[in-house]
Design a protein around this motif. Structure first.
Motif, PDB file in Angstrom:
ATOM      1  N   SER A   1       0.805  -1.231   0.000  1.00 39.96           N
ATOM      2  CA  SER A   1       0.000   0.000   0.000  1.00 39.96           C
ATOM      3  C   SER A   1       0.832   1.272   0.000  1.00 39.96           C
ATOM      4  CB  SER A   1      -0.970   0.003   1.181  1.00 39.96           C
ATOM      5  OG  SER A   1      -0.259  -0.077   2.386  1.00 39.96           O
ATOM      6  N   GLY A   2       2.100   1.186   0.363  1.00 42.05           N
ATOM      7  CA  GLY A   2       2.955   2.365   0.397  1.00 42.05           C
ATOM      8  C   GLY A   2       3.723   2.612  -0.892  1.00 42.05           C
ATOM      9  N   THR A   3       3.531   1.772  -1.890  1.00 41.12           N
ATOM     10  CA  THR A   3       4.271   1.908  -3.148  1.00 41.12           C
ATOM     11  C   THR A   3       3.824   3.159  -3.893  1.00 41.12           C
ATOM     12  OG1 THR A   3       4.463  -0.497  -3.358  1.00 41.12           O
ATOM     13  CG2 THR A   3       4.808   0.794  -5.355  1.00 41.12           C
ATOM     14  N   SER A   4       4.800   3.972  -4.311  1.00 38.46           N
ATOM     15  CA  SER A   4       4.472   5.152  -5.115  1.00 38.46           C
ATOM     16  C   SER A   4       4.563   4.770  -6.590  1.00 38.46           C
ATOM     17  CB  SER A   4       5.413   6.308  -4.792  1.00 38.46           C
ATOM     18  OG  SER A   4       6.741   5.951  -5.090  1.00 38.46           O
TER      19      SER A   4
END
Length: 189
Positions: free
Chosen positions: A124-127
């Motif tokens: 969920s933190g992947t940019s």
């Protein structure tokens, strides 16, 4: 437990088309949808899968997907997806984006005219880079869930068939006059 982590967007324009690396036609048969859960059978080209998705928690949801024989998928669709609104047809276009891939879905059938893009993320933190052709984000927006979109499309379809028939019936009733035996007949002009 396997999870699907994705973000979904509307598509603002057709600039994405020149970036497509490949495309596949998909047919999704919706076997069950309830409480944010979904059971779907999918035919993608000559491959087929059965998928069970759990309710969404933010941008993630559990997803269990199993390859099944194409003949089984066809049989499931014929048996369990016969009603209008249980089939979704779309062409999925794949667009590489670094280590990630954008999937642009161009819908046909009941949802014709809708184009969405989604990107599956490792966590969920992947940019990720937002292309210029991307529109508003609809991740988790209930108005863009498959169930609601199909319900709206069916309402438009049925109102197009139903309301003109009701108007014709009401027009006929206004022109009709009762007979002594309780039957109606059209008035002569």
């Amino acid at each position: 437990m396997p999870f699907e982590i994705e973000r979904k967007f509307l598509v603002a324009n057709d600039e994405w088309k020149h970036e497509v690396s490949r495309a596949v036609r998909l047919r999704d048969g919706l076997i069950a949808i309830r409480g944010g859960r979904k059971v779907r059978v999918r035919i993608a080209g000559d491959a087929a899968t059965l998928t069970v998705k759990g309710p969404r928690k933010g941008i993630a949801r559990s997803e269990f997907e199993y390859e099944i024989p194409l003949a089984d998928a066809e049989a499931m669709m014929a048996e369990h997806c016969r009603l209008p609104g249980q089939m979704v047809e779309k062409t999925r276009h794949f667009i590489p984006n670094g280590q990630l891939v954008w999937e642009v879905d161009v819908y046909q059938g009941l949802l014709s005219g809708l184009t969405t893009a989604e990107i599956e993320l490792p966590d969920s933190g992947t940019s990720f880079q937002r292309p210029d052709w991307l529109g508003d984000e609809i991740t988790g927006d209930a108005l863009f869930s498959t169930r609601i979109l199909l319900r709206q499309a069916m309402a438009r379809r049925w109102s197009g068939l139903f309301w003109p028939a009701v108007r014709r019936l009401n027009l006929w009733r206004r022109r009709a006059r009762p007979l002594s035996r309780g039957r109606a007949t059209a008035r002569r002009s």
